[in-house]
Every structure is written in C-alpha cells, then in structure tokens.
Design a protein around this motif. Structure first.
Motif, PDB file in Angstrom:
ATOM      1  N   GLN A 127       0.839  -1.202   0.000  1.00 27.28           N
ATOM      2  CA  GLN A 127       0.000   0.000   0.000  1.00 27.28           C
ATOM      3  C   GLN A 127       0.879   1.259   0.000  1.00 27.28           C
ATOM      4  N   LYS A 128       0.559   2.199  -0.851  1.00 25.66           N
ATOM      5  CA  LYS A 128       1.322   3.438  -0.967  1.00 25.66           C
ATOM      6  C   LYS A 128       0.472   4.624  -0.527  1.00 25.66           C
ATOM      7  N   PHE A 129       1.151   5.696  -0.126  1.00 20.47           N
ATOM      8  CA  PHE A 129       0.495   6.898   0.356  1.00 20.47           C
ATOM      9  C   PHE A 129       1.146   8.116  -0.284  1.00 20.47           C
ATOM     10  N   PRO A 130       0.490   9.296  -0.228  1.00 23.23           N
ATOM     11  CA  PRO A 130       1.055  10.497  -0.869  1.00 23.23           C
ATOM     12  C   PRO A 130       2.441  10.840  -0.337  1.00 23.23           C
ATOM     13  N   THR A 131       3.200  11.541  -1.144  1.00 28.58           N
ATOM     14  CA  THR A 131       4.581  11.904  -0.788  1.00 28.58           C
ATOM     15  C   THR A 131       4.695  13.294  -0.174  1.00 28.58           C
ATOM     16  N   ASP A 132       3.581  14.005   0.001  1.00 28.16           N
ATOM     17  CA  ASP A 132       3.614  15.376   0.526  1.00 28.16           C
ATOM     18  C   ASP A 132       4.254  15.413   1.915  1.00 28.16           C
ATOM     19  N   ALA A 133       5.193  16.339   2.093  1.00 31.26           N
ATOM     20  CA  ALA A 133       5.854  16.474   3.386  1.00 31.26           C
ATOM     21  C   ALA A 133       4.959  17.141   4.422  1.00 31.26           C
ATOM     22  N   SER A 134       4.121  18.083   3.995  1.00 28.81           N
ATOM     23  CA  SER A 134       3.249  18.796   4.917  1.00 28.81           C
ATOM     24  C   SER A 134       2.245  17.838   5.541  1.00 28.81           C
ATOM     25  N   HIS A 135       2.285  17.700   6.869  1.00 31.30           N
ATOM     26  CA  HIS A 135       1.440  16.756   7.607  1.00 31.30           C
ATOM     27  C   HIS A 135       1.614  15.337   7.076  1.00 31.30           C
ATOM     28  N   GLY A 136       2.797  15.041   6.532  1.00 30.92           N
ATOM     29  CA  GLY A 136       3.037  13.716   5.956  1.00 30.92           C
ATOM     30  C   GLY A 136       3.556  12.695   6.954  1.00 30.92           C
ATOM     31  N   TRP A 137       4.127  13.162   8.079  1.00 30.95           N
ATOM     32  CA  TRP A 137       4.605  12.205   9.075  1.00 30.95           C
ATOM     33  C   TRP A 137       3.398  11.499   9.689  1.00 30.95           C
ATOM     34  N   LYS A 138       3.578  10.246  10.055  1.00 26.42           N
ATOM     35  CA  LYS A 138       2.426   9.425  10.401  1.00 26.42           C
ATOM     36  C   LYS A 138       2.543   8.791  11.781  1.00 26.42           C
ATOM     37  N   PHE A 139       1.389   8.699  12.449  1.00 22.79           N
ATOM     38  CA  PHE A 139       1.232   7.842  13.620  1.00 22.79           C
ATOM     39  C   PHE A 139       0.492   6.605  13.127  1.00 22.79           C
ATOM     40  N   ILE A 140       0.955   5.416  13.466  1.00 15.46           N
ATOM     41  CA  ILE A 140       0.266   4.195  13.047  1.00 15.46           C
ATOM     42  C   ILE A 140       0.031   3.311  14.264  1.00 15.46           C
ATOM     43  N   ARG A 141      -1.008   2.476  14.172  1.00 13.00           N
ATOM     44  CA  ARG A 141      -1.340   1.614  15.305  1.00 13.00           C
ATOM     45  C   ARG A 141      -2.272   0.493  14.823  1.00 13.00           C
TER      46      ARG A 141
END
Length: 365
Positions: A127-141
C-alpha cells in the motif's frame, strides 16, 4: 596532547556517557506540576523521541521526525534499532514484527530476541500513500480488528482535500486492502480504541491563521466507518470555515467529543487501562499537547486527561504541566504509552527524553 588536555577530554566523555546512560539530569523536573500523588522522572534518553510502540518483554520502540533512526528502549536504555530511514515517525508492533511509517510507505522489520546491530527492513508494504511532506509524518497503530490504521493528513493549512487526503485508512499488512475509515480529518498524530466498545478515538489539529483562539483542536470519536469530521468546511462543533464553509452546515458533519484550546497541537493519546492511577482515571484518555508554534502567546506544552462516563467526555483537565515557563518551552510532549505496571511513558522530542509518570497515594488517603 598534553596531560591536562587528555584529562579534560576524558572528563567530557564521561559526562556525555552519564547523560546518555542515565538521562538528562539537568532538566527542571521540579517545574512540572501534577495532582497530589503523581510523580514524574526521566526514564530514558532518546533523541527527538516521538511515537511509542510497546512490545512484550518490556521493550519499547520509539520513532522520530527530526532524524533517521528508530530506537529500541529496554530498562530505560536506548539503542538504535533501524537507521538511515526517512521521517520514521510512526511505529507499531505486532506478531514479532515492527512496522515503521515513512511519509509514503510502511516498512516491515523482523524483531530478533536480541538486537546487537541496526536492523534492515524485510519488505515494504504494497500500500502506498502520498509523498507530501506537509502533515506527511504518520502515527500508526494496530486496531482490535488486526488491521493497521494509517492517517494521511491535509497537504496544506486549509485546502480542498480531493480524494486522498484528510483520511484515516486501515490496511491488511499481509494483503493489498486499503479502506477509508474516517474523512474530514486535518491531521491526526494519535489514536486509540475504547477497551470496552472498541470504538476508535483520535486527536485532530485545527487549522492555523483564524486567530489566537480559533479554531479548537479536537478529540474525536468514530462510531461508524466512513464518518466525516468536517475539515475543511467546519471546525470544532460549529465554526464554518470563512472560505471553504460557504454553503455548508456543521450539522452535516461529526462533531468532536471535546474541543481543546486552539493551536495546542494535541498529538498522542491512549485510553488509560492501567491499575496504578486512582479509580476515576480508569477508562479515560491521557493525551499530549505538543504546543503552539504561531500563537502570539504560546499555549499547550502539557499532558491532559479527558474523563469519560457512559462513552462521553465529561471534563478535560491538565495532568502534567510546566514545560512552558514564561512564554518559553523547555519540553514538548508528543506521545504517551501505558506500561504493564500502570505507569505512563511520555515522549518529549525537544528535551530528547521519555518520562515515566507514576502514582502513589499520598499519606492519609
């Protein structure tokens, strides 16, 4: 090299080693204020400590946003688990594997019983996601359903989101499924599930440049898949956006369970399911406010607690505050995690440490 210079060099190295091993003893912990019975201490030194994931055996993985390492922390001592990554903010552990979220992809690592050298990813999820840096860092759980939940923030302060952004997805790490769970979410960097109802709750950061005190940050509650939480049309419970809110009605979107103060940057949150804290904390939400960056008078920089009764937030109060002193912050809380003994870990990416918040009933109680 002269003898005196050698002695100075050795002394400097010993000082650095002591700080690395035992935490930054110079942090003004005495400035932190808590309700009676609560105590806080430095548990580990971790550079740019961000999201925390817990694994069996007292092991914790810590992501970061300011450098390229993921850390393994055990017994208060940190070591590099993985290196040379790209904004590895989000970490999640399941079935002996660690998942690390970069901006546009998620890496899978095997976790050996003993880590002696930095590990390499065994694969990148499909699965891929957008490359935008703005608000691009992710919390996952990982959720109770075994799926990995992955947010995609707005690539802007305020804009038309299109079909990829402002969402929370859930994916099957062993397949190619990618399902939208929630929409209208500007930027969530923390979520958890009610241990009783299994409903998803999450923090969300409000937009900027609507004034010092508007709009609020939010704690939200997802009750059914596909709910829309208002962004970019509606903020908080009833604030229409001056540009994107034209022709819209806030009643058509899911309102937050709690409105927090504006610009506090509410990030990590967990339901408190431990037994150490007093009974009134059972089943409530502990969350971190990273703190404002563009408000004329800073606010946030604290850990709060949302008390819940019958599935509703009744009140929100500070639990730990004091990182902000006379307009200047010496620490910025990011994430929280409940330990097996009921104490709570709090990451701080500015001070570069993880604190341990514990409780002991005051005498006479």
């Amino acid at each position: 090299m002269t003898l005196s210079l050698s002695i100075q060099l050795v002394a400097a190295l010993l000082t650095l080693a002591s700080v690395t091993a035992f935490g930054n003893t110079k942090l003004p912990l005495d400035k932190l204020k808590m309700p009676p019975g609560f105590e806080i201490s430095v548990w580990a030194t971790v550079p740019n400590a961000r999201s925390i994931a817990q694994a069996p055996g007292g092991r914790f993985f810590v992501g970061n946003r300011g450098e390229d390492n993921v850390y393994l922390v055990q017994n208060g001592k940190a070591q590099v688990f993985a290196e040379k990554l790209s904004v590895p903010n989000g970490v999640a552990f399941k079935d002996g594997k660690l998942y690390v979220a970069q901006v546009s992809e998620i890496l899978e690592f095997n976790v050996p019983e003993k880590v002696t050298t930095p590990q390499k990813p065994v694969r990148t999820l499909t699965q891929k996601f957008p490359t935008d840096a703005s608000h691009g860092w992710k919390f996952i759980r990982f959720g109770p359903d075994g799926k990995l939940y992955v947010p995609v923030g707005a690539p802007c302060n305020i804009c038309d989101l299109g079909t990829e952004y402002g969402r929370i997805y859930r994916i099957d790490v062993n397949g190619s499924s990618k399902e939208v769970v929630a929409e209208g979410v500007r930027n969530t960097v923390g979520f958890d599930w009610d241990p009783v109802s299994k409903d998803l709750w999450f923090t969300d950061n409000g937009r900027d440049w609507m004034g010092d005190d508007s709009p609020p940050d939010e704690i939200n509650h997802l009750t059914k898949v596909g709910e829309h939480f208002g962004f970019p049309y509606c903020h908080g419970k009833n604030i229409l956006d001056k540009e994107f809110g034209k022709g819209k009605d806030c009643k058509n979107y899911k309102a937050p369970e709690a409105e927090l103060r504006a610009h506090v940057a509410a990030l990590g949150m967990r339901f408190y399911n431990g037994k150490m804290f007093p009974s009134e904390y059972q089943g409530g939400i502990i969350y971190a406010e990273h703190g404002s960056w563009n408000r004329s008078a800073p606010q946030g920089y604290m850990v709060g607690f949302a008390f819940i009764k019958d599935g509703k937030i009744t009140t929100v109060k500070p639990l730990v505050e004091g990182w902000l002193q006379v307009g200047d912050a010496w620490g910025r809380p990011v994430d929280v995690e409940v330990m097996e003994d009921g104490s709570v870990l709090i990451s701080d990416d500015k001070a570069g440490v993880i604190y341990r918040l514990s409780y002991k009933a005051p005498k006479g109680k």
